[in-house]
Motif scaffolding. Structure first.
Motif, short mmCIF file in Angstrom:
data_model
loop_
_atom_site.label_atom_id
_atom_site.label_comp_id
_atom_site.label_asym_id
_atom_site.label_seq_id
_atom_site.Cartn_x
_atom_site.Cartn_y
_atom_site.Cartn_z
N ALA A 167 10.81 -2.95 -4.41
CA ALA A 167 9.45 -3.48 -4.54
C ALA A 167 9.45 -4.70 -5.45
O ALA A 167 10.21 -4.78 -6.38
CB ALA A 167 8.55 -2.42 -5.12
N PRO A 198 4.14 -0.57 -7.79
CA PRO A 198 3.38 -1.02 -6.62
C PRO A 198 1.91 -0.62 -6.70
O PRO A 198 1.58 0.42 -7.28
CB PRO A 198 4.08 -0.35 -5.45
N GLU A 253 0.10 -0.42 -3.85
CA GLU A 253 -0.28 0.06 -2.52
C GLU A 253 0.89 0.88 -1.95
O GLU A 253 2.03 0.69 -2.36
CB GLU A 253 -0.57 -1.15 -1.60
N GLN A 306 5.78 -4.21 -1.44
CA GLN A 306 4.47 -3.63 -1.79
C GLN A 306 3.85 -4.55 -2.83
O GLN A 306 4.54 -4.97 -3.77
CB GLN A 306 4.65 -2.23 -2.38
N LEU A 310 3.70 2.01 0.91
CA LEU A 310 4.50 1.24 1.85
C LEU A 310 3.82 1.27 3.22
O LEU A 310 3.41 2.33 3.68
CB LEU A 310 5.90 1.87 1.94
#
Length: 616
Positions: A616, A528, A530, A505, A532
């Motif tokens: 991540a 992250p 965004e 991500q 997944l």
């Protein structure tokens, strides 16, 4: 086949590293042969002609084909990771840039076995490089080979500009970018403006030599000083194109191993921009002895001395970064710390050469050779070795051996200073550069011997690095995400080596030194930016390789288009431009295929990501 068709920036980085290593080795062997010829007076180890070919090919190979691809290897391996991107902006172009560079370099080095290497010096000054004085095809290999290799560099520069401008992770503003990304960004902009100049020069020289034009031939109304202007308008920015990424490496390595953020980050950024700007303003300081007149000489003198100011800012910033830090003397940090005093010495002699009256005395002596090598070898190569030791675990998933790394450093740095420090004094005593031998009892004998011994020691240092790389390659992979434990930037937040898609991500950047900020906040990794989801990947393609082969064939055909062959078939295909046409058809055919076939790439689905268990 996987390596011939890859468009993955991490694999292309390894290809650049291997190609750069090959050419660096060739250039290094040429250097040792030059020093062996000069170890004693009146030596006949190589002939005068071979010596001229050696100095020309050593300079050309090292600058265009040795250090440039190693810089591109580090830029390819590190920049997308540092800005939180999954790849570069144009993966296809990235591959094309590598293959054109490689085939240009191979074409240039084929000159050794195809009728003589170029012999006019690495700057190829006219009229030495015109057909009057350089009768073999040597300089043709130089002009055509460098045009093809330079195309690859130009493509790479444009690609990195686009990548850094458009693909930074959310939250990563320009003033939060790591210093290596900044210097690479500015370097790429310089490539964009400097390389067209050398391309024009090489095209004009090719036309003079192969098609009988008269840009530089005095007898036909040409002007040889025009070549110097064209060459140095590219050549001086080129020195900064080489050294700025090394500045970036030092600015990453020193904060990591001092456990402190870089001192004066914004002043570093603006100093880099100023160096790049002034780098385009000073080219005629290479031409103080051509008779430009006192006004031009004075202006270029002052402009050249001004460059010392932003460079000095950088030096003090690095020293203040180390001041009060918890310094660890790892092998990357040894190269980084060794870089600083060495580069300062190169800079001081640069200011001496910037004084036009002094330059009249120093010009074309070994003093200039010593200055140049202090900047390029003591500065740039030390910086690249620091970067390679530092990012090796990230690129290959294996740590280089520290003991071998330190041996490599000490042999390299001691050998370097032995080789080039004494050359300042040789120059001041009057030893001229590019001269294949010298008479005894002029005070040159001992210093030249010391210089040669130093060159051999430096070679041993590089051999230790190669042994280290080979020994490490036999070990199993398996190093931590952040093997140095004090990584500050995004590349240390993902596995070593990174997965194909880099970031599962895309991370959210919350400040300068993004990973360090999260560590200080007590977080395990990056937050992250965004959810997944499936990741789009570009498809591998053989087209860049095929296009480069086409350009290579066309280049060879162009060079030998006026050759008088004893074989009638060879005369038919070369003299009637058939070889050129075949090469261009291959290249343009590949371009047509690329245009007509719409390749949408492929996706890595979420369930495949989860199976790998990559964080991540």
């Amino acid at each position: 086949m996987d390596w011939l068709t890859t468009v993955d920036h991490k694999k292309i980085a390894i290809l650049y590293l291997l190609a750069g290593g090959l050419f660096f080795g060739i250039g290094g062997i040429e250097a040792v042969l030059i020093r062996l010829q000069l170890i004693k007076p009146m030596n006949d180890f190589v002939s005068a002609q071979t010596f001229n070919e050696l100095i020309t090919m050593h300079g050309t190979t090292m600058i265009f084909l040795g250090v440039m691809p190693v810089i591109f290897a580090l830029m390819n391996a590190v920049i997308p990771l540092q800005i939180g991107a999954r790849d570069v902006a144009f993966p296809f172009l990235n591959s094309l840039g590598f293959w054109t560079f490689l085939f240009g370099g191979i074409l240039l080095n084929l000159s050794w076995i195809m009728g003589g290497a170029p012999d006019a010096g690495w700057t190829a000054y006219t009229p030495l490089s015109t057909t009057t004085y350089s009768t073999t095809h040597g300089v043709d290999f130089y002009t055509v080979g460098l045009q093809i290799a330079g195309l690859g560099t130009l493509i790479g520069g444009i690609n990195f500009l686009a990548t850094i401008i458009t693909m930074r992770a959310p939250g990563m503003s320009f003033m939060r970018m790591p210093m290596f990304t900044w210097t690479s960004f500015i370097t790429s902009a310089m490539i964009l403006f400097a390389f067209p100049a050398i391309t024009v020069g090489l095209v004009l020289l090719s036309f003079d030599r192969i098609l009988g034009a008269n840009f530089f031939e005095v007898a036909n109304g040409g002007n040889p000083v025009l070549w110097q202007h064209i060459f140095w308008i590219f050549g001086h920015p080129e020195v900064y194109i080489l050294i700025l990424p090394a500045f970036g490496v030092i600015s990453e390595v020193i904060p990591t191993f001092a456990r402190k953020r870089l001192f004066g980050y914004s002043s570093m950024v603006f100093a880099t921009i100023l160096i790049a700007f002034l780098g385009f303003m000073v080219w005629a300081h290479h031409m103080f002895t051509t008779g430009l007149g006192p006004v031009a000489n004075a202006l270029f003198s002052i402009a050249t001395m001004l460059i010392a100011v932003p460079t000095g800012i950088k030096i003090f910033n690095w020293l203040f970064t180390m001041w009060g830090g918890q310094i660890r003397f790892t092998s990357p940090n040894l190269f980084a710390i060794g870089f600083i005093p060495t580069f300062v010495m190169g800079g001081v002699t640069g200011v001496m050469l910037a004084s036009a009256p002094a330059d009249f005395q120093f010009h074309d002596t070994y003093f200039v050779v010593a200055h140049f090598h202090y900047v390029i070898v003591g500065g740039l190569v030390s910086g690249l070795l620091a970067g390679l030791h530092y990012w090796w675990p990230k690129m290959f998933g294996r740590m280089l051996n520290e003991s071998l790394g330190k041996l490599s450093f000490w042999f390299f740095i001691i050998g370097f200073h032995l080789t080039f420090f004494v050359q300042h004094f040789l120059g001041l005593m009057g030893m001229q550069r590019r001269v294949f031998t010298y008479l005894p009892n002029q005070g040159f004998d001992t210093l030249n011997m010391v210089s040669t011994i130093g060159a051999i020691l430096m070679g041993i240092g590089i051999l230790f690095f190669l042994i280290n790389a080979i020994v490490t390659a036999t070990k199993p992979k398996g190093v931590a995400d952040d093997p140095w434990e004090d990584g500050r930037t995004l590349e240390w937040a993902i596995p070593s080596p990174p997965p194909e898609y880099n970031f599962k991500q895309i991370p959210l950047v919350r400040g300068i030194d993004a990973l360090w900020k999260e560590k200080m906040a007590g977080n395990k990794g990056m937050t992250p930016a965004e959810p997944l989801g499936p990741i789009h990947m570009p498809s591998p393609t053989i087209l860049p390789f095929v296009m480069s082969v086409g350009i290579f064939i066309a280049g060879l055909g162009f060079m030998f288009s006026k050759e008088q062959f004893s074989n009638s078939f060879m005369s038919l295909i070369f003299n009637n431009w058939i070889v050129v046409i075949i090469g261009l058809l291959i290249t343009f055919g590949s371009m047509l295929l690329r245009s007509l076939y719409d390749d949408h790439g492929w996706h890595i689905e979420v369930d495949e990501l989860d199976e790998e268990g990559v964080k991540a």
